[in-house]
Design a protein around this motif. Structure first.
Motif, short mmCIF file in Angstrom:
data_model
loop_
_atom_site.label_atom_id
_atom_site.label_comp_id
_atom_site.label_asym_id
_atom_site.label_seq_id
_atom_site.Cartn_x
_atom_site.Cartn_y
_atom_site.Cartn_z
N UNK A 154 0.68 -1.23 -0.12
CA UNK A 154 -0.09 -0.13 -0.18
C UNK A 154 0.95 1.18 0.00
N UNK A 155 2.18 1.12 0.04
CA UNK A 155 3.00 2.35 -0.01
C UNK A 155 2.65 3.08 -1.39
N UNK A 156 2.55 4.26 -1.21
CA UNK A 156 2.26 4.90 -2.52
C UNK A 156 0.98 6.00 -2.11
N UNK A 157 0.23 5.51 -1.06
CA UNK A 157 -0.86 6.54 -0.69
C UNK A 157 -0.44 7.92 -0.12
N UNK A 158 0.87 8.00 0.08
CA UNK A 158 1.51 9.38 0.52
C UNK A 158 1.77 10.20 -0.84
N UNK A 159 1.53 9.79 -2.02
CA UNK A 159 1.92 10.48 -3.30
C UNK A 159 1.05 11.77 -3.34
N UNK A 160 -0.21 11.37 -2.77
CA UNK A 160 -1.39 12.38 -3.04
C UNK A 160 -0.85 13.53 -2.16
N UNK A 161 -0.41 13.42 -0.86
CA UNK A 161 0.05 14.60 -0.22
C UNK A 161 1.22 15.36 -0.88
N UNK A 162 2.03 14.57 -1.50
CA UNK A 162 3.09 15.24 -2.10
C UNK A 162 2.83 15.89 -3.53
N UNK A 192 -9.58 10.24 -0.90
CA UNK A 192 -10.81 9.23 -0.78
C UNK A 192 -10.58 8.40 -1.98
N UNK A 193 -10.40 8.92 -3.07
CA UNK A 193 -10.31 7.94 -4.36
C UNK A 193 -9.27 6.77 -4.26
N UNK A 194 -8.07 7.54 -3.86
CA UNK A 194 -6.81 6.55 -3.74
C UNK A 194 -7.08 5.56 -2.82
#
Length: 448
Positions: free
Chosen positions: A209-217, A233-235
């Protein structure tokens, strides 16, 4: 009193919620899922489904925390900025620098995989040629303005999502129509390796699941705070549906003690419905998965390095933007690992490559740890008057982040306890980053 100047000024705020979602999905869904989740299944058997349910919940706590923080403070520095605001300078630097090292090296690892996929079709071609051609291709995409980049990565990542959706649908049809006998309890029951086995596979599942933080960046170039809230939410929904759907179908079709032994379960399913050229099709898909992941990681790592430069924690020249709004020197610097990974894979002992990859994994988990800790402080400082003003609202509040932080720390601690490689890699990385922080801070104090 006027607002302080924005250190990230110059970035174009053009990304939509859908584009940010696909940047995150493109970076999260790697070749590991497409080639099989044999490692997790071998540890837990069919009960790995429960492992992924728990991992999805932990990922959800991170996503909710990042959604609130990113909508309140949209910035390419993301969790580094949140750490600076709610924790301390050390956490801010270590999380950003560690994450940049981790994501940059993942680009190299995916590019090495891409050369292997290309050699499936061109067996006598030199790997270096593909490294150069694919690197130029990815750098060209990232040098476009961010709106064009977002369009490209949206459709690039959509290929992976569409194939996995097709896998889930075809697999479900095989199970429901009786063409394949369900394997959930066929080889020793649902818990063939014991009731605690799903917990042993949790680290692997969380990593996927690593990659959810991409949205924040990516929020540093988002069109608005509400787009950031929608993207988080979509992610979360997309990744949960993709991973849980795929793992449920996978362990239903393949005997757990044979998964990944002969070929990818994805190839097995497409072969079973007489899909012509299944091996070539899946090679195209895993190649696309690797390139999409590299493309997203190059975008994310360049923005993280750009943020470090603009806040004085990296050479100032790395904060320069091109006419299209792309951090050109940060992009080039972030692509260092493409050559480094190729050299390491070819000339260094296999253990050396593994140590660096394990350190990269710790760098990614560090971003989750810092994000959750910063969100707890963010919630503690929030006044009742500020509550309605937020674009994103976490129904779990600070307690969701407390639970998430405890589990992520436990997972990191468990990997360090079980594996000397993980322990040495993680501790070495943390010490190295702390030394770099002390040196740079001292230099900044002398210059001020």
């Amino acid at each position: 009193m006027p607002d302080p100047p924005n250190p990230e000024s110059g970035l174009r705020r053009q990304l939509t919620a859908g584009q940010m979602t696909m940047v995150a999905v493109g970076g999260s869904i790697g070749t590991g899922l497409l080639l099989g989740t044999a490692s997790a299944i071998s540890l837990a058997g069919p009960a790995v489904i429960l492992t992924f349910v728990l991992a999805a919940f932990i990922s959800w706590t991170v996503t909710l925390a990042l959604g609130e923080l990113a909508s309140a403070h949209p910035a390419a520095g993301s969790f580094g900025v949140y750490a600076e605001l709610y924790l301390n300078d050390w956490a801010s630097f270590v999380s950003r620098a560690g994450y940049w090292l981790a994501i940059s090296f993942s680009i190299g690892a995916e590019m090495v995989a891409s050369t292997t996929y290309m050699q499936f079709w061109f067996p006598n071609s030199p790997a270096l040629v593909w490294i150069i051609l694919l690197s130029v291709f990815l750098l060209s995409i990232n040098l476009l303005n961010v709106r064009s980049y977002g369009h490209f990565e949206f459709w690039f990542a959509m290929i992976k999502v569409a194939v996995i959706a097709a896998f889930i649908i075809l697999g479900a049809m095989l199970l429901f129509t009786g063409h394949t006998a369900p394997q959930y309890t066929a080889n020793g029951g649902f818990f063939p390796l014991g009731a605690a086995a799903p917990l042993l596979a949790l680290t692997f599942a969380i990593y996927t699941f690593g990659g959810v933080e991409f949205v924040a960046i990516a929020s540093g170039e988002s069109a608005s705070g509400r787009e950031v809230a929608r993207a988080t939410r979509l992610t979360s929904l997309t990744l949960t549906a993709v991973y849980l759907g795929a793992i449920v179908v996978l362990v239903g079709i393949m005997p757990w003690n044979r998964a990944g032994v002969t070929e990818s379960p994805f190839v097995t399913v497409f072969r079973s419905v007489n899909f012509p050229g299944a091996a070539h099709f899946m090679n195209f898909v895993v190649l696309t998965a690797a390139l999409s992941g590299s493309n997203a990681a190059l975008y994310i790592s360049s923005r993280m390095l750009f943020s470090l430069a603009r806040t004085g924690w990296a050479p100032r020249g790395l904060g320069h933007l091109s006419r299209s709004g792309a951090p050109i020197w940060a992009l080039i610097a972030s692509s260092y690992a493409i050559i480094a990974a190729l050299i390491l894979e070819r000339y260094a002992p296999a253990r050396a490559f593994e140590y660096i990859l394990r350190g990269a994994f710790f760098g990614m988990m560090l971003s989750w740890i810092i994000s959750l800790a910063a969100h707890i402080q963010f919630r503690r400082r929030m006044t009742p008057e500020q509550e309605p003003e937020r674009a994103a609202h976490s129904p779990l509040g600070k307690w969701g982040s407390i639970v998430g932080l405890a589990v992520v720390l436990a997972c990191v601690g468990e990997t360090w306890f079980d594996s000397r490689v993980n322990l040495i890699s993680g501790v070495t990385m943390l010490i190295g980053l702390t030394v770099a922080y002390a040196v740079i801070k001292q230099s900044r104090q002398r210059d001020s």
